[in-house]
Design a protein around this motif. Structure first.
Motif, PDB file in Angstrom:
ATOM      1  N   MET A  48     -14.128  19.499  22.904  1.00 19.06           N
ATOM      2  CA  MET A  48     -13.761  18.234  21.954  1.00 19.06           C
ATOM      3  C   MET A  48     -12.885  18.353  21.316  1.00 19.06           C
ATOM      4  N   ALA A  49     -12.391  19.227  20.568  1.00 15.07           N
ATOM      5  CA  ALA A  49     -11.774  19.596  19.448  1.00 15.07           C
ATOM      6  C   ALA A  49     -10.227  19.495  20.004  1.00 15.07           C
ATOM      7  N   THR A  50      -9.898  20.148  21.707  1.00 14.96           N
ATOM      8  CA  THR A  50      -8.609  20.352  22.182  1.00 14.96           C
ATOM      9  C   THR A  50      -8.328  18.981  23.265  1.00 14.96           C
ATOM     10  N   CYS A  51      -9.686  18.148  23.362  1.00 12.75           N
ATOM     11  CA  CYS A  51      -9.063  17.531  24.909  1.00 12.75           C
ATOM     12  C   CYS A  51      -8.812  15.971  24.546  1.00 12.75           C
ATOM     13  N   SER A  57     -12.862   9.193  23.905  1.00  9.77           N
ATOM     14  CA  SER A  57     -12.668   8.551  23.964  1.00  9.77           C
ATOM     15  C   SER A  57     -13.565   8.498  24.642  1.00  9.77           C
ATOM     16  N   TRP A  58     -13.744   8.053  26.814  1.00 10.63           N
ATOM     17  CA  TRP A  58     -14.700   7.699  27.233  1.00 10.63           C
ATOM     18  C   TRP A  58     -15.855   8.538  27.042  1.00 10.63           C
ATOM     19  N   LYS A  59     -15.911   9.792  26.222  1.00  9.44           N
ATOM     20  CA  LYS A  59     -16.949  10.883  27.210  1.00  9.44           C
ATOM     21  C   LYS A  59     -17.993  10.389  25.591  1.00  9.44           C
ATOM     22  N   THR A  60     -17.032  10.229  24.991  1.00 11.17           N
ATOM     23  CA  THR A  60     -18.076   9.214  23.362  1.00 11.17           C
ATOM     24  C   THR A  60     -18.684   7.819  22.927  1.00 11.17           C
ATOM     25  N   ALA A  61     -17.531   7.250  24.243  1.00 12.59           N
ATOM     26  CA  ALA A  61     -18.519   5.376  24.429  1.00 12.59           C
ATOM     27  C   ALA A  61     -19.385   5.632  25.636  1.00 12.59           C
ATOM     28  N   LEU A 132     -25.547  22.366  27.165  1.00 15.34           N
ATOM     29  CA  LEU A 132     -26.762  20.585  26.864  1.00 15.34           C
ATOM     30  C   LEU A 132     -26.421  20.696  25.770  1.00 15.34           C
ATOM     31  N   HIS A 133     -25.723  21.166  23.967  1.00 17.07           N
ATOM     32  CA  HIS A 133     -24.803  20.188  23.220  1.00 17.07           C
ATOM     33  C   HIS A 133     -24.115  20.153  23.026  1.00 17.07           C
ATOM     34  N   SER A 134     -23.369  20.017  24.529  1.00 17.49           N
ATOM     35  CA  SER A 134     -22.089  19.286  24.566  1.00 17.49           C
ATOM     36  C   SER A 134     -21.533  17.859  24.793  1.00 17.49           C
ATOM     37  N   PHE A 143     -16.526  14.367  16.156  1.00 18.82           N
ATOM     38  CA  PHE A 143     -15.126  14.740  16.828  1.00 18.82           C
ATOM     39  C   PHE A 143     -14.870  13.352  16.891  1.00 18.82           C
ATOM     40  N   TYR A 144     -15.487  12.435  16.774  1.00 15.61           N
ATOM     41  CA  TYR A 144     -14.655  11.335  17.867  1.00 15.61           C
ATOM     42  C   TYR A 144     -13.454  10.946  16.325  1.00 15.61           C
TER      43      TYR A 144
END
Length: 264
Positions: A48-51, A57-61, A132-134, A143-144
């Motif tokens: 997540m730090a570099t994607c 945005s997609w993953k967080t939403a 799994l923590h991801s 991160f977002y």
């Protein structure tokens, strides 16, 4: 004088109207939660730090929607700053902006907090727990918010990342598109055909119709994969109402894990 709805004639009229025009729910698009969250644990959604900001945005939403079981309109009303977003050690606390009016307007619904617990917090005992923590929604939000700070032009939680509108608040339709694009991208990554499509719509639009029609995400998930209980789902409790605030957010993540090994 009593309410107009207590009038026998009005009551008969409304019953007749309901019989003539019954409420029919649209068919819910089906998708596999196990498949989606397994793909969210790897590239292009991690690290997540570099994607890319779009994948972040997609993953967080998606994670906020799936773990909170809130309507897209409610996700749009979330704010990135305290006291509406508060990070605790073991959870994240969210609350829509008070100017937002939910579907049911009452003191309870307007002031209702969302508590989402940490999923597999550090320290991790194994590589599997680290993976799994991801899927931890608190981590994704941290991160977002941090990565959108340099260009943020709005306190609305979810903002645009495309150049033309960068930093401006996004619409409910855009958040819906993010969520369904996330699902469809995970299917593409897995090499699995996605849900049905129509001649006049993209795959994302076909599935996002459920969100735009305000079908509760619990119903979408229930129709999606849930012939058995997964670790992810049982942790964030999408399939059942919890008895306390943190317990509701204590049930989606731990559920897909029991069904699929992230290392495979």
């Amino acid at each position: 004088a009593g309410s107009v709805f207590s009038n026998p004639m009005v009551t008969r009229f409304l019953k007749g109207l309901e019989r003539l025009h019954p409420l029919v729910r649209r068919p819910v698009p089906t998708w596999d939660l196990n498949l989606v969250i397994t793909r969210l644990m790897g590239a292009p959604f991690e690290p997540m730090a570099t994607c890319s900001m779009l994948y972040l945005s997609w993953k967080t939403a998606f994670l906020v929607a799936i773990t909170s079981a809130r309507r897209v309109s409610e996700l749009r009303a979330l704010t990135s700053e305290p006291p509406y977003t508060v990070f605790h050690k073991d959870k994240v606390q969210l609350r829509p902006h008070p100017a937002f009016l939910p579907k049911v307007v009452s003191a309870f619904h307007i002031n209702q907090d969302i508590f989402l617990p940490v999923f597999y917090p550090k320290p991790h005992a194994s590589r599997k727990e680290q993976q799994l923590h991801s899927l931890d929604v608190r981590r994704a939000l941290a991160f977002y918010i941090e990565r959108t700070k340099p260009f943020r032009k709005s306190t609305q939680l979810f903002i645009a990342v495309a150049d033309r509108m960068k930093g401006l608040p996004v619409s409910s339709q855009r958040i819906s598109s993010w969520i369904t694009s996330c699902i469809c991208t995970c299917y593409d990554l897995a090499g699995v055909p996605t849900m049905h499509t129509t001649a006049h719509s993209t795959r994302a639009q076909a599935s996002s119709s459920a969100f735009l029609a305000h079908i509760p995400i619990q119903d979408i998930c229930r129709a999606a994969t849930w012939s058995s209980v997964h670790t992810f789902a049982s942790h964030y409790a999408i399939v059942q109402h919890s008895r306390d605030d943190a317990a509701f957010g204590s049930a989606v993540l731990n559920s897909a894990v029991s069904q699929s090994d992230p290392a495979s």
